[in-house]
Scaffold this motif. Structure first.
Motif, PDB file in Angstrom:
ATOM      1  N   ASP A 157     -48.188 -17.736  21.084  1.00 51.22           N
ATOM      2  CA  ASP A 157     -49.009 -18.916  20.979  1.00 51.22           C
ATOM      3  C   ASP A 157     -49.955 -19.113  22.218  1.00 51.22           C
ATOM      4  O   ASP A 157     -50.768 -19.775  22.115  1.00 51.22           O
ATOM      5  N   ARG A 158     -49.444 -18.631  23.411  1.00 47.95           N
ATOM      6  CA  ARG A 158     -50.401 -18.473  24.672  1.00 47.95           C
ATOM      7  C   ARG A 158     -51.574 -17.870  24.307  1.00 47.95           C
ATOM      8  O   ARG A 158     -52.647 -18.298  24.661  1.00 47.95           O
ATOM      9  N   HIS A 159     -51.618 -16.645  23.593  1.00 48.18           N
ATOM     10  CA  HIS A 159     -52.923 -16.103  23.163  1.00 48.18           C
ATOM     11  C   HIS A 159     -53.729 -16.794  22.332  1.00 48.18           C
ATOM     12  O   HIS A 159     -54.870 -16.753  22.252  1.00 48.18           O
ATOM     13  N   ARG A 160     -53.104 -17.450  21.285  1.00 50.46           N
ATOM     14  CA  ARG A 160     -53.771 -18.123  20.432  1.00 50.46           C
ATOM     15  C   ARG A 160     -54.494 -19.434  21.127  1.00 50.46           C
ATOM     16  O   ARG A 160     -55.788 -19.595  20.863  1.00 50.46           O
ATOM     17  N   VAL A 161     -53.866 -19.895  21.810  1.00 55.11           N
ATOM     18  CA  VAL A 161     -54.727 -20.957  22.968  1.00 55.11           C
ATOM     19  C   VAL A 161     -55.825 -20.440  23.541  1.00 55.11           C
ATOM     20  O   VAL A 161     -56.709 -21.005  23.718  1.00 55.11           O
ATOM     21  N   GLU A 162     -55.393 -19.470  24.174  1.00 57.42           N
ATOM     22  CA  GLU A 162     -56.522 -18.972  25.034  1.00 57.42           C
ATOM     23  C   GLU A 162     -57.862 -18.428  24.419  1.00 57.42           C
ATOM     24  O   GLU A 162     -59.017 -18.626  24.679  1.00 57.42           O
ATOM     25  N   THR A 163     -57.569 -17.800  22.978  1.00 60.56           N
ATOM     26  CA  THR A 163     -58.687 -17.795  22.213  1.00 60.56           C
ATOM     27  C   THR A 163     -59.371 -18.849  21.526  1.00 60.56           C
ATOM     28  O   THR A 163     -60.529 -19.057  21.833  1.00 60.56           O
ATOM     29  N   TYR A 164     -58.467 -19.852  21.384  1.00 61.98           N
ATOM     30  CA  TYR A 164     -59.359 -21.240  21.346  1.00 61.98           C
ATOM     31  C   TYR A 164     -59.993 -21.744  22.337  1.00 61.98           C
ATOM     32  O   TYR A 164     -61.212 -22.314  22.252  1.00 61.98           O
ATOM     33  N   LEU A 165     -59.441 -21.839  23.452  1.00 60.55           N
ATOM     34  CA  LEU A 165     -60.030 -22.164  24.780  1.00 60.55           C
ATOM     35  C   LEU A 165     -61.552 -21.683  24.965  1.00 60.55           C
ATOM     36  O   LEU A 165     -62.461 -21.894  25.358  1.00 60.55           O
ATOM     37  N   ALA A 166     -61.269 -20.230  24.702  1.00 61.61           N
ATOM     38  CA  ALA A 166     -62.600 -19.438  24.897  1.00 61.61           C
ATOM     39  C   ALA A 166     -63.707 -19.845  24.281  1.00 61.61           C
ATOM     40  O   ALA A 166     -65.011 -19.505  24.394  1.00 61.61           O
ATOM     41  N   ASN A 167     -63.364 -20.505  23.025  1.00 66.40           N
ATOM     42  CA  ASN A 167     -64.628 -20.622  21.924  1.00 66.40           C
ATOM     43  C   ASN A 167     -64.715 -22.460  22.040  1.00 66.40           C
ATOM     44  O   ASN A 167     -65.570 -22.746  21.296  1.00 66.40           O
ATOM     45  N   ASN A 168     -64.033 -23.224  22.828  1.00 67.23           N
ATOM     46  CA  ASN A 168     -64.169 -24.591  23.233  1.00 67.23           C
ATOM     47  C   ASN A 168     -64.444 -24.872  24.403  1.00 67.23           C
ATOM     48  O   ASN A 168     -63.260 -25.417  25.216  1.00 67.23           O
TER      49      ASN A 168
END
Length: 250
Positions: A23-34
């Protein structure tokens, strides 16, 4: 697994390191694009670092037995023993009946801790003695309510005391055995101070009815709501103390 986009609760869990690796990796991926959400998360991380630094800094202040966790636990243990002793006295008194039973009841009530003692102690340390520095100070573009909402988003709103000439000027994060607490200092043009204190309920989730009490030179008006305990503290010999006492609802 969290859903996308992550909720505010998920983002706070990310800041507090409470997510799984996936889940941490999913959030970091989302933050990188937002970028906008990423900026907000970085601000929360900065606030969390300041909170940890503030609480660790408080430990470096001169020793205060009233706030020392070990002393608090010791007092709680002693109070528990007194409660057990009082209960035994009550049991005996019931068999005897009459006046003895009422005397034992009074002994139990006397041993109960007084409400919002920590709010008064925080006022002395911060508003009067200046021993603990502020974590947040209101500037021309500052928002004290916004600062408080970062840590107590479900708590009651800050009391509006502008009609009495008081405005919030600074805030300080504190620690209790039940969780974080905060104190907001109000000040008028004459430099007189009032504090608003919010904390989790005490042991056994003890919420407070509306009440008032004095402790030395200070007066506290206290109440509960939205899962928190609150107090307004001021010197008892000032017009502000009378104004707070007459205020029906903060």
């Amino acid at each position: 697994m969290i859903s996308m986009p992550p909720s505010e609760r998920d983002l706070h869990a990310y800041v507090d390191h409470q997510l799984s690796d996936a889940d941490r990796h999913r959030v970091e991926t989302y933050l990188a694009n937002n970028a906008e959400v990423a900026a907000q998360v970085r601000a929360w991380q900065h606030d969390a670092q300041q909170l940890r630094a503030a609480l660790s800094g408080a430990l470096q202040q001169p020793a205060n037995p009233q706030l020392d966790p070990a002393m608090i636990r010791q007092r709680v243990k002693h109070q528990s023993r007194r409660h057990l002793a009082s209960a035994a006295v009550l049991l005996i008194a019931v068999s005897v009946g009459g006046l003895s039973g009422w005397q034992a009841r009074e002994m139990t009530l006397v041993s109960a801790p007084l409400p919002m003692t920590d709010a008064m102690q925080a006022y002395r340390l911060i508003a009067q003695q200046g021993m603990l520095p502020a974590d947040y100070t209101v500037s021309d573009d500052g928002d004290m309510q916004g600062w408080l909402d970062r840590y107590f988003s479900q708590a009651h709103r800050l009391p509006n005391l502008t009609a009495a000439g008081y405005k919030p000027i600074s805030g300080r994060l504190l620690s209790t055995e039940q969780g974080p607490a905060a104190m907001v200092v109000y000040e008028d043009q004459g430099g007189h101070k009032i504090s608003f204190y919010v904390r989790p309920p005490g042991p056994k989730n003890f919420l407070l009815p509306r009440g008032s009490r004095s402790d030395g030179e200070l007066q506290a008006e206290y109440w509960s709501g939205a899962g928190y305990n609150y107090a307004m503290v001021s010197p008892s010999d000032t017009p502000a103390a009378q104004m707070l006492k007459q205020t029906a609802q903060f």
